[in-house]
Scaffold this motif. Structure first.
Motif, PDB file in Angstrom:
ATOM      1  N   ALA A 366       0.815  -1.213   0.000  1.00 40.62           N
ATOM      2  CA  ALA A 366       0.000   0.000   0.000  1.00 40.62           C
ATOM      3  C   ALA A 366       0.850   1.265   0.000  1.00 40.62           C
ATOM      4  CB  ALA A 366      -0.923   0.004   1.213  1.00 40.62           C
ATOM      5  N   LEU A 367       2.080   1.176   0.511  1.00 37.85           N
ATOM      6  CA  LEU A 367       2.921   2.361   0.629  1.00 37.85           C
ATOM      7  C   LEU A 367       3.703   2.677  -0.641  1.00 37.85           C
ATOM      8  CD1 LEU A 367       4.335   1.961   4.249  1.00 37.85           C
ATOM      9  CD2 LEU A 367       2.421   3.355   3.477  1.00 37.85           C
ATOM     10  N   VAL A 368       3.831   1.713  -1.544  1.00 38.64           N
ATOM     11  CA  VAL A 368       4.645   1.954  -2.738  1.00 38.64           C
ATOM     12  C   VAL A 368       3.842   1.890  -4.026  1.00 38.64           C
ATOM     13  CG1 VAL A 368       6.794   1.192  -1.679  1.00 38.64           C
ATOM     14  CG2 VAL A 368       5.339  -0.479  -2.827  1.00 38.64           C
ATOM     15  N   THR A 369       2.563   1.604  -3.945  1.00 40.36           N
ATOM     16  CA  THR A 369       1.746   1.586  -5.153  1.00 40.36           C
ATOM     17  C   THR A 369       1.578   2.992  -5.706  1.00 40.36           C
ATOM     18  OG1 THR A 369      -0.410   0.952  -6.041  1.00 40.36           O
ATOM     19  CG2 THR A 369      -0.367   1.768  -3.798  1.00 40.36           C
ATOM     20  N   ALA A 370       1.323   3.077  -7.013  1.00 38.84           N
ATOM     21  CA  ALA A 370       1.033   4.375  -7.624  1.00 38.84           C
ATOM     22  C   ALA A 370      -0.459   4.665  -7.637  1.00 38.84           C
ATOM     23  CB  ALA A 370       1.574   4.410  -9.051  1.00 38.84           C
ATOM     24  N   ALA A 371      -1.247   3.741  -7.127  1.00 34.29           N
ATOM     25  CA  ALA A 371      -2.704   3.891  -7.155  1.00 34.29           C
ATOM     26  C   ALA A 371      -3.183   4.628  -5.906  1.00 34.29           C
ATOM     27  CB  ALA A 371      -3.353   2.516  -7.279  1.00 34.29           C
ATOM     28  N   ILE A 383       8.901  10.794   0.848  1.00 37.82           N
ATOM     29  CA  ILE A 383       8.925  10.261   2.211  1.00 37.82           C
ATOM     30  C   ILE A 383       9.226   8.761   2.122  1.00 37.82           C
ATOM     31  CG2 ILE A 383       7.629   9.873   4.335  1.00 37.82           C
ATOM     32  CD1 ILE A 383       8.167  12.797   3.850  1.00 37.82           C
ATOM     33  N   HIS A 384      10.202   8.307   2.903  1.00 39.62           N
ATOM     34  CA  HIS A 384      10.640   6.913   2.846  1.00 39.62           C
ATOM     35  C   HIS A 384      10.628   6.319   4.252  1.00 39.62           C
ATOM     36  CE1 HIS A 384      11.828   7.850  -1.255  1.00 39.62           C
ATOM     37  NE2 HIS A 384      12.444   8.916  -0.776  1.00 39.62           N
ATOM     38  N   PRO A 385       9.841   5.259   4.468  1.00 42.33           N
ATOM     39  CA  PRO A 385       9.706   4.696   5.812  1.00 42.33           C
ATOM     40  C   PRO A 385      10.875   3.786   6.196  1.00 42.33           C
ATOM     41  CG  PRO A 385       7.803   4.183   4.402  1.00 42.33           C
ATOM     42  CD  PRO A 385       8.903   4.644   3.524  1.00 42.33           C
ATOM     43  N   VAL A 386      11.289   3.902   7.437  1.00 44.50           N
ATOM     44  CA  VAL A 386      12.140   2.895   8.075  1.00 44.50           C
ATOM     45  C   VAL A 386      11.230   2.092   8.989  1.00 44.50           C
ATOM     46  CG1 VAL A 386      14.058   2.469   9.645  1.00 44.50           C
ATOM     47  CG2 VAL A 386      14.236   4.279   7.929  1.00 44.50           C
ATOM     48  N   TYR A 400      14.426  -1.961   8.983  1.00 40.77           N
ATOM     49  CA  TYR A 400      14.311  -2.253   7.560  1.00 40.77           C
ATOM     50  C   TYR A 400      13.870  -0.972   6.860  1.00 40.77           C
ATOM     51  CZ  TYR A 400      14.214  -7.108   9.194  1.00 40.77           C
ATOM     52  OH  TYR A 400      14.516  -8.311   9.804  1.00 40.77           O
ATOM     53  N   VAL A 401      14.424  -0.714   5.695  1.00 41.54           N
ATOM     54  CA  VAL A 401      14.068   0.509   4.989  1.00 41.54           C
ATOM     55  C   VAL A 401      13.259   0.168   3.745  1.00 41.54           C
ATOM     56  CG1 VAL A 401      16.181   0.623   3.575  1.00 41.54           C
ATOM     57  CG2 VAL A 401      14.944   2.730   4.153  1.00 41.54           C
ATOM     58  N   LEU A 402      12.297   1.042   3.429  1.00 41.00           N
ATOM     59  CA  LEU A 402      11.415   0.871   2.276  1.00 41.00           C
ATOM     60  C   LEU A 402      11.555   2.090   1.365  1.00 41.00           C
ATOM     61  CD1 LEU A 402       9.117  -0.584   0.745  1.00 41.00           C
ATOM     62  CD2 LEU A 402       7.494   0.609   2.244  1.00 41.00           C
ATOM     63  N   PRO A 403      12.484   2.075   0.410  1.00 38.05           N
ATOM     64  CA  PRO A 403      12.575   3.201  -0.537  1.00 38.05           C
ATOM     65  C   PRO A 403      11.333   3.235  -1.413  1.00 38.05           C
ATOM     66  CG  PRO A 403      14.564   1.830  -0.584  1.00 38.05           C
ATOM     67  CD  PRO A 403      13.511   1.054   0.147  1.00 38.05           C
ATOM     68  N   ARG A 404      10.754   4.421  -1.578  1.00 35.55           N
ATOM     69  CA  ARG A 404       9.525   4.550  -2.366  1.00 35.55           C
ATOM     70  C   ARG A 404       9.779   5.126  -3.754  1.00 35.55           C
ATOM     71  NH1 ARG A 404       6.110   8.196  -0.020  1.00 35.55           N
ATOM     72  NH2 ARG A 404       4.314   7.357  -1.137  1.00 35.55           N
ATOM     73  N   ALA A 459       6.898  -0.561  14.178  1.00 36.95           N
ATOM     74  CA  ALA A 459       7.004   0.891  14.304  1.00 36.95           C
ATOM     75  C   ALA A 459       7.605   1.445  13.018  1.00 36.95           C
ATOM     76  CB  ALA A 459       7.858   1.283  15.500  1.00 36.95           C
ATOM     77  N   VAL A 460       7.226   2.669  12.692  1.00 34.77           N
ATOM     78  CA  VAL A 460       7.651   3.283  11.434  1.00 34.77           C
ATOM     79  C   VAL A 460       8.200   4.671  11.729  1.00 34.77           C
ATOM     80  CG1 VAL A 460       6.952   3.998   9.119  1.00 34.77           C
ATOM     81  CG2 VAL A 460       5.835   2.033  10.208  1.00 34.77           C
ATOM     82  N   ALA A 461       9.372   4.958  11.176  1.00 35.64           N
ATOM     83  CA  ALA A 461       9.926   6.315  11.183  1.00 35.64           C
ATOM     84  C   ALA A 461       9.964   6.800   9.747  1.00 35.64           C
ATOM     85  CB  ALA A 461      11.321   6.340  11.794  1.00 35.64           C
ATOM     86  N   MET A 462       9.433   7.980   9.474  1.00 39.64           N
ATOM     87  CA  MET A 462       9.312   8.475   8.109  1.00 39.64           C
ATOM     88  C   MET A 462      10.405   9.509   7.840  1.00 39.64           C
ATOM     89  SD  MET A 462       5.180   8.764   7.859  1.00 39.64           S
ATOM     90  CE  MET A 462       4.152   7.595   8.788  1.00 39.64           C
TER      91      MET A 462
END
Length: 562
Positions: A366-371, A383-386, A400-404, A459-462
């Protein structure tokens, strides 16, 4: 009033006035929480003197709205997963019923809560401290059952207050916009100088709530680009000094165009001088706080420094598409209306709960979709979540990091500490940065010693692309925070769809997190935290329906034009 300064000595160079960008950067640095001290805030709170949570416009024409959500939840609501499939939700006609549902699923009350003598409302859209600084306005043309004009939404009454009438020659067809504005004092009353941050985060949550509500109606939505704060203030009547008098002012945030027709092209914002009739303004704003105890001038300065100018060209770029290797999440067959209306901010978590890996995959997807809802915003993701996986099935505790975006990944790789592992996670676009068996203690400390950090499953850090966004565009500071708030809204609702609960965390130690991740300088800055877990209900708190006795305002068919 500026502080007095000593006269400069002959020949001495004058100190240059700080630029708008410099003032924004100074505000962000000044309002960081530190392990040794917190950002400036009130030393005491008189809860009996809390500001009125509801803005009203005395003298405005009031139109009650229908309450269709309960009826839809019994069988007519689209499933949650249908919102994300193009064309799966047939668009509803733009009538007064649809407007009622739009606001009921975005800005309305969700319930009344009571504990002992204390009674308070919770709303569909979340807010820092349940203070709700965001006000919503509707500009409507061609809506069946509603006169053309500008309206303020009153959530306690679920009603529209007409502030201005539109000209008869405004044009044919249906056009709809929602304008958002912030009352900074609502947050500053409790949080002091850091409140300006929270208002922008709340605006992002409000954008998300609005986009999901529009999707239930089968409508599209987009933020209007290039509109300056002065123009938006004129359009919403926020620049009318006589209508506020001694009431707290509202700062313009953004304008969203709603597109009910499937192929309706997006248009420019209306010109207030041409669209609204002169001399037809109604209503005076109520004062929310009769006896404010503190003043926080740095908030007004940050607001002025980040004021948005009228821009000639649109922002280039679109969010990156979803990487193809993310597994599809299990379909959520629950009615979208129920997921939206039952969302609540968790007050405490079950410290033994474990998140299935499939739930994490759903959140990541849900965080990386373009929809939906990212089609709402112009420009690339910044904004990129850790993700701090505490108790997630199949993942070692750690960061863990999630590059968007591809550009975001390159920045993260260069800005995070050299000691980070950058190990791929099978089946997900995640990179493990470091294991941490003592993660519970770390999360509690980083999040201002709150148990909501240590007891969460995730937990998420943005992290925001700070330097790149602010360079020459100080108003982008607000955009970064709004994007983070929108990301938080996604987490709230997707967690709800997975059977978990979320809560936004505005209190965290900024630079302590940066140090933990090996970050130096300001290329990246943490702008929001969020935690997810199995929420525990407090049985002492009673809950009652938000609009008891309003059954007569259930969904009713509008008369035809015949």
């Amino acid at each position: 009033m500026k502080p007095a300064t000593a006269p400069a000595s002959p020949g001495a160079a004058a100190t240059p006035a700080p630029t708008a960008e410099g003032r924004v950067r100074a505000y962000h640095q000044r309002t960081k929480h530190h392990l040794q001290r917190y950002a400036a805030g009130p030393e005491t709170l008189d809860w009996d003197a809390q500001p009125d949570p509801f803005r009203r416009w005395a003298g405005a024409v009031v139109t009650m709205l229908p309450l269709p959500a309960a009826t839809l939840a019994q069988g007519e609501s689209p499933a949650w997963e249908a919102l994300f499939r193009e064309g799966a939700v047939p668009p509803r006609p733009a009538d007064r019923n649809a407007i009622g549902l739009l606001f009921e699923l975005s800005f309305a009350l969700a319930a009344w809560k009571q504990h002992g003598p204390d009674r308070w409302a919770v709303r569909v859209n979340p807010s820092s401290g349940n203070l709700h600084p965001t006000e919503a306005y509707l500009l409507a043309q061609g809506v069946r059952g509603l006169d053309d004009g500008l309206y303020h939404y009153a959530p306690r009454e679920h009603a529209l207050e007409r502030r201005a009438q539109a000209r008869a020659a405004a044009g044919e067809g249906t056009r709809l916009w929602i304008g958002l504005a912030s009352i900074h004092w609502r947050e500053a009353w409790k949080y002091g100088e850091r409140a300006f941050r929270y208002c922008q985060l709340d605006a992002g949550h409000a954008l998300g709530a609005l986009r999901y509500a529009a999707a239930v109606l089968g409508w599209r939505a987009r933020v209007v680009e290039g509109l300056g704060d002065a123009e938006l203030a004129a359009l919403l009547g926020l620049d009318r000094d006589g209508d506020f008098q001694d009431a707290e002012r509202e700062a313009p945030d953004c304008l969203v165009e709603l597109l009910p027709a499937p192929a309706a092209p997006a248009g420019a914002a209306p010109d207030p001088a041409q669209w609204l009739m002169a001399g037809t303004w109604l209503g005076k704003a109520n004062r929310l706080d009769k006896h404010p105890m503190y003043r926080w001038p740095v908030i007004a300065d940050a607001s002025a420094a980040s004021s948005r100018p009228q821009l000639e060209s649109a922002c280039a770029g679109v969010p990156d598409a979803r990487p193809p290797d993310i597994p599809d999440a299990p379909a959520a067959a629950e009615p979208a209306v129920e997921i939206i209306r039952t969302r609540r901010s968790a007050q405490r978590f079950d410290r033994r709960a474990v998140m299935p890996l499939s739930a994490l995959a759903r959140l990541v997807r849900a965080l990386v979709t373009a929809a939906l809802p990212w089609d709402l915003l112009p420009g690339p993701a910044r904004i990129h979540p850790v993700l701090f996986a505490h108790r997630v099935e199949g993942l070692a505790p750690g960061a863990y990091v999630l590059p968007r975006s591809a550009a975001g990944e390159a920045l993260l790789r260069s800005a995070l500490g050299a000691g980070m592992e950058w190990l791929p996670v099978d089946g997900l676009p995640l990179w493990r940065l470091a294991e941490n068996p003592a993660l519970a203690g770390t999360l509690r400390t980083i999040n201002c010693h709150q148990a909501l950090g240590s007891d969460a499953t995730l937990a998420v850090a943005m992290l925001a692309e700070y330097d790149g966004a602010l360079a020459g565009a100080p108003w982008s500071y607000r955009d970064l925070l709004a994007e983070a708030g929108l990301l938080g809204q996604v987490l709230y609702l997707e967690a709800q769809a997975c059977g978990f609960n979320g809560t936004g965390i505005g209190c965290y130690f900024d630079d302590a997190l940066h140090e933990l991740l090996g970050m130096e300088g300001t290329r990246l800055q943490s702008v929001y935290h969020f935690t997810i877990g199995a929420g525990q209900h407090d049985p002492r708190i009673q809950s009652t329906p938000p609009y008891a006795g309003r059954e007569e305002y259930a969904w009713t068919p509008e008369p035809s034009n015949a």
